[in-house]
Design a protein around this motif. Structure first.
Motif, PDB file in Angstrom:
ATOM      1  N   LEU A   8      46.541  36.052  31.382  1.00 57.66           N
ATOM      2  CA  LEU A   8      46.111  37.434  31.180  1.00 57.66           C
ATOM      3  C   LEU A   8      46.389  38.275  32.419  1.00 57.66           C
ATOM      4  N   GLN A   9      46.165  37.688  33.597  1.00 54.75           N
ATOM      5  CA  GLN A   9      46.391  38.414  34.850  1.00 54.75           C
ATOM      6  C   GLN A   9      47.870  38.730  35.047  1.00 54.75           C
ATOM      7  N   LYS A  10      48.729  37.775  34.742  1.00 51.77           N
ATOM      8  CA  LYS A  10      50.159  37.962  34.946  1.00 51.77           C
ATOM      9  C   LYS A  10      50.792  38.850  33.876  1.00 51.77           C
ATOM     10  N   ASN A  11      50.060  39.090  32.787  1.00 55.97           N
ATOM     11  CA  ASN A  11      50.598  39.878  31.677  1.00 55.97           C
ATOM     12  C   ASN A  11      49.692  41.075  31.370  1.00 55.97           C
ATOM     13  N   LEU A  12      49.292  41.778  32.438  1.00 55.13           N
ATOM     14  CA  LEU A  12      48.429  42.942  32.257  1.00 55.13           C
ATOM     15  C   LEU A  12      49.084  44.014  31.394  1.00 55.13           C
ATOM     16  N   VAL A  13      50.419  44.040  31.374  1.00 55.54           N
ATOM     17  CA  VAL A  13      51.137  45.005  30.546  1.00 55.54           C
ATOM     18  C   VAL A  13      50.729  44.855  29.086  1.00 55.54           C
ATOM     19  N   TRP A  14      50.376  43.615  28.683  1.00 54.64           N
ATOM     20  CA  TRP A  14      49.971  43.350  27.300  1.00 54.64           C
ATOM     21  C   TRP A  14      48.471  43.148  27.170  1.00 54.64           C
ATOM     22  N   THR A  43      31.118  44.470  35.960  1.00 51.00           N
ATOM     23  CA  THR A  43      31.566  45.098  37.203  1.00 51.00           C
ATOM     24  C   THR A  43      31.498  44.108  38.362  1.00 51.00           C
ATOM     25  N   PHE A  44      30.399  43.377  38.439  1.00 51.61           N
ATOM     26  CA  PHE A  44      30.269  42.375  39.504  1.00 51.61           C
ATOM     27  C   PHE A  44      31.357  41.311  39.358  1.00 51.61           C
ATOM     28  N   LEU A  45      31.605  40.872  38.113  1.00 52.33           N
ATOM     29  CA  LEU A  45      32.656  39.882  37.853  1.00 52.33           C
ATOM     30  C   LEU A  45      34.021  40.424  38.264  1.00 52.33           C
ATOM     31  N   MET A  46      34.195  41.719  38.151  1.00 52.24           N
ATOM     32  CA  MET A  46      35.445  42.375  38.480  1.00 52.24           C
ATOM     33  C   MET A  46      35.666  42.451  39.992  1.00 52.24           C
ATOM     34  N   VAL A  47      34.592  42.748  40.725  1.00 52.51           N
ATOM     35  CA  VAL A  47      34.734  43.059  42.152  1.00 52.51           C
ATOM     36  C   VAL A  47      34.531  41.830  43.044  1.00 52.51           C
ATOM     37  N   TYR A  48      33.549  41.005  42.743  1.00 54.11           N
ATOM     38  CA  TYR A  48      33.209  39.888  43.623  1.00 54.11           C
ATOM     39  C   TYR A  48      34.387  38.929  43.881  1.00 54.11           C
ATOM     40  N   PRO A  49      35.120  38.466  42.843  1.00 54.69           N
ATOM     41  CA  PRO A  49      36.239  37.551  43.138  1.00 54.69           C
ATOM     42  C   PRO A  49      37.278  38.158  44.067  1.00 54.69           C
ATOM     43  N   ASN A 193      43.835  29.212  51.750  1.00 57.04           N
ATOM     44  CA  ASN A 193      44.902  30.186  51.544  1.00 57.04           C
ATOM     45  C   ASN A 193      45.903  29.743  50.479  1.00 57.04           C
ATOM     46  N   SER A 194      46.204  28.462  50.442  1.00 59.17           N
ATOM     47  CA  SER A 194      47.253  27.978  49.542  1.00 59.17           C
ATOM     48  C   SER A 194      46.750  27.667  48.138  1.00 59.17           C
ATOM     49  N   HIS A 195      45.449  27.410  47.987  1.00 59.36           N
ATOM     50  CA  HIS A 195      44.957  26.972  46.665  1.00 59.36           C
ATOM     51  C   HIS A 195      43.656  27.653  46.245  1.00 59.36           C
ATOM     52  N   THR A 196      42.611  27.503  47.050  1.00 59.15           N
ATOM     53  CA  THR A 196      41.273  27.901  46.603  1.00 59.15           C
ATOM     54  C   THR A 196      41.183  29.373  46.252  1.00 59.15           C
ATOM     55  N   LYS A 197      41.701  30.241  47.113  1.00 59.62           N
ATOM     56  CA  LYS A 197      41.530  31.667  46.866  1.00 59.62           C
ATOM     57  C   LYS A 197      42.341  32.147  45.659  1.00 59.62           C
ATOM     58  N   LEU A 198      43.338  31.371  45.264  1.00 54.28           N
ATOM     59  CA  LEU A 198      44.131  31.747  44.096  1.00 54.28           C
ATOM     60  C   LEU A 198      43.362  31.561  42.789  1.00 54.28           C
ATOM     61  N   LEU A 199      42.234  30.839  42.842  1.00 51.15           N
ATOM     62  CA  LEU A 199      41.430  30.611  41.645  1.00 51.15           C
ATOM     63  C   LEU A 199      40.561  31.814  41.288  1.00 51.15           C
ATOM     64  N   PHE A 200      40.372  32.747  42.223  1.00 59.28           N
ATOM     65  CA  PHE A 200      39.416  33.840  42.008  1.00 59.28           C
ATOM     66  C   PHE A 200      39.979  35.066  41.286  1.00 59.28           C
ATOM     67  N   PRO A 201      41.192  35.548  41.611  1.00 61.88           N
ATOM     68  CA  PRO A 201      41.682  36.772  40.965  1.00 61.88           C
ATOM     69  C   PRO A 201      41.690  36.757  39.439  1.00 61.88           C
ATOM     70  N   PRO A 202      42.018  35.632  38.772  1.00 63.31           N
ATOM     71  CA  PRO A 202      41.975  35.660  37.306  1.00 63.31           C
ATOM     72  C   PRO A 202      40.603  36.023  36.746  1.00 63.31           C
ATOM     73  N   TRP A 203      39.525  35.628  37.427  1.00 62.35           N
ATOM     74  CA  TRP A 203      38.177  35.979  36.969  1.00 62.35           C
ATOM     75  C   TRP A 203      37.929  37.466  37.134  1.00 62.35           C
TER      76      TRP A 203
END
Length: 331
Positions: A8-14, A43-49, A193-203
């Motif tokens: 969903l994150q990678k396909n925001l256009v859709w 909103t919290f789910l949107m901003v906190y990650p 930097n390489s793994h853990t933080k990449l788990l947050f933006p999709p949320w």
């Protein structure tokens, strides 16, 4: 679940238009009123990650003063004037739409500023610093700008706006920073930097889609009764974004090298629509849902235009030279 959210994150256009359509349908089939209670958690789910991954130390990094100063001037002098002017020209008798345009103009940069700068092979560290500066400055200045530019048209509860910003920006920022420090202590900086933080933006994306769904559901009946409403909102939005892209591109080409120029474009065109949505719905009871519709449409314009602009960067600023390092990939 994480894989689905990443898609969903990678396909925001859709995914954003999909959330809008689902919200429209839900508003026709059920009473959307109770969805208002979901706004604050979403909103919290949107901003906190986003805050967990944000590098606040970027504020202290030396260098880049000229491009940062130029971005601040465009974001807090030029674009508020453009947002206010567009509201007067296109929505003279629609205070909610004027409020929405001004909110988007006052809240620059988001996580997408960094992502799109990376995709276009721009100066990612400059974009990171721009994002933090834009978020902090916009949060502090927004209540004052709203009162000064729109106080005669819309009742601006300055204290309530400031409290809402504290709740949806600075509290998640503090909690996100503490979470980041704890995670780094657990897994180490390199692993984070390489793994853990990449788990947050999709949320965070899930929160964005949820807010878009709610805003469309709340306005569903008005849209169905007056479908032309969408066109009347989209045209001014498209013009404002086109003007923003054109101005930042010209300034970037004239005064900065390729990497800084690209960071400048995405650091001034990408708006923090998530926070704008949260303020509109959470504070402005009389105009919030109407304002939220325009901000939800801004997601569509912003994502589509950012994606197309990536394809044009080599033509506008030249290709990356062989000796120039490729920016780090940021999800």
């Amino acid at each position: 679940m994480t894989r689905a959210l990443s898609w969903l994150q990678k396909n925001l256009v859709w995914s954003i238009p999909g959330a809008m359509l689902l919200g429209l349908l839900f508003g026709q089939l059920a009473n959307p009123g109770p969805l208002r209670w979901a706004i604050l958690p979403l909103t919290f789910l949107m901003v906190y990650p986003m805050m967990v991954t944000m590098n606040l130390k970027a504020l202290l990094s030396p260098g880049g003063g000229r491009v940062q100063g130029t971005a601040l001037f465009i974001n807090f002098v030029v674009m508020p004037a453009v947002g206010w002017g567009a509201g007067v020209v296109f929505f003279a008798d629609q205070p909610a739409a004027r409020l929405a345009l001004l909110l988007t103009a006052l809240l620059p940069t988001s996580g997408m500023t960094i992502s799109w700068t990376g995709f276009a092979k721009g100066n990612v560290p400059a974009a990171v610093k721009m994002t933090v500066l834009g978020l902090v400055a916009g949060s502090l200045l927004a209540p004052l700008y709203l009162q000064a530019l729109l106080g005669a048209v819309v009742s601006i509860p300055v204290t309530q706006v400031a409290l809402q910003i504290g709740l949806i920006v600075f509290l998640p920022m503090a909690l996100g920073h503490l979470t980041q420090k704890w995670l780094v202590a657990q897994v180490g900086q390199a692993r984070f930097n390489s793994h853990t933080k990449l788990l947050f933006p999709p949320w965070s994306t899930l929160g964005v889609l949820g807010i878009v769904f709610v805003s469309m559901a709340l306005k569903s009946h008005d849209i169905v009764q007056n479908p032309a409403l969408l066109a009347t909102l989209l045209m001014p939005l498209a013009l404002v974004y086109a003007l923003n892209f054109a101005l930042s591109t010209v300034v970037g080409r004239l005064f900065f090298e390729r990497g800084d120029a690209i960071a400048l474009v995405y650091g001034t065109v990408m708006r923090n629509l998530s926070i704008a949505l949260a303020i509109a719905i959470g504070v402005f009871k009389d105009h919030g849902t109407e304002a939220a519709l325009l901000i939800a449409l801004a997601y569509v314009v912003q994502v589509q235009s950012a994606a197309w602009y990536v394809r044009l960067t080599d033509r506008l600023f030249g290709r990356v030279s062989s000796h120039q390092p490729t920016p780090e990939k940021i999800a």
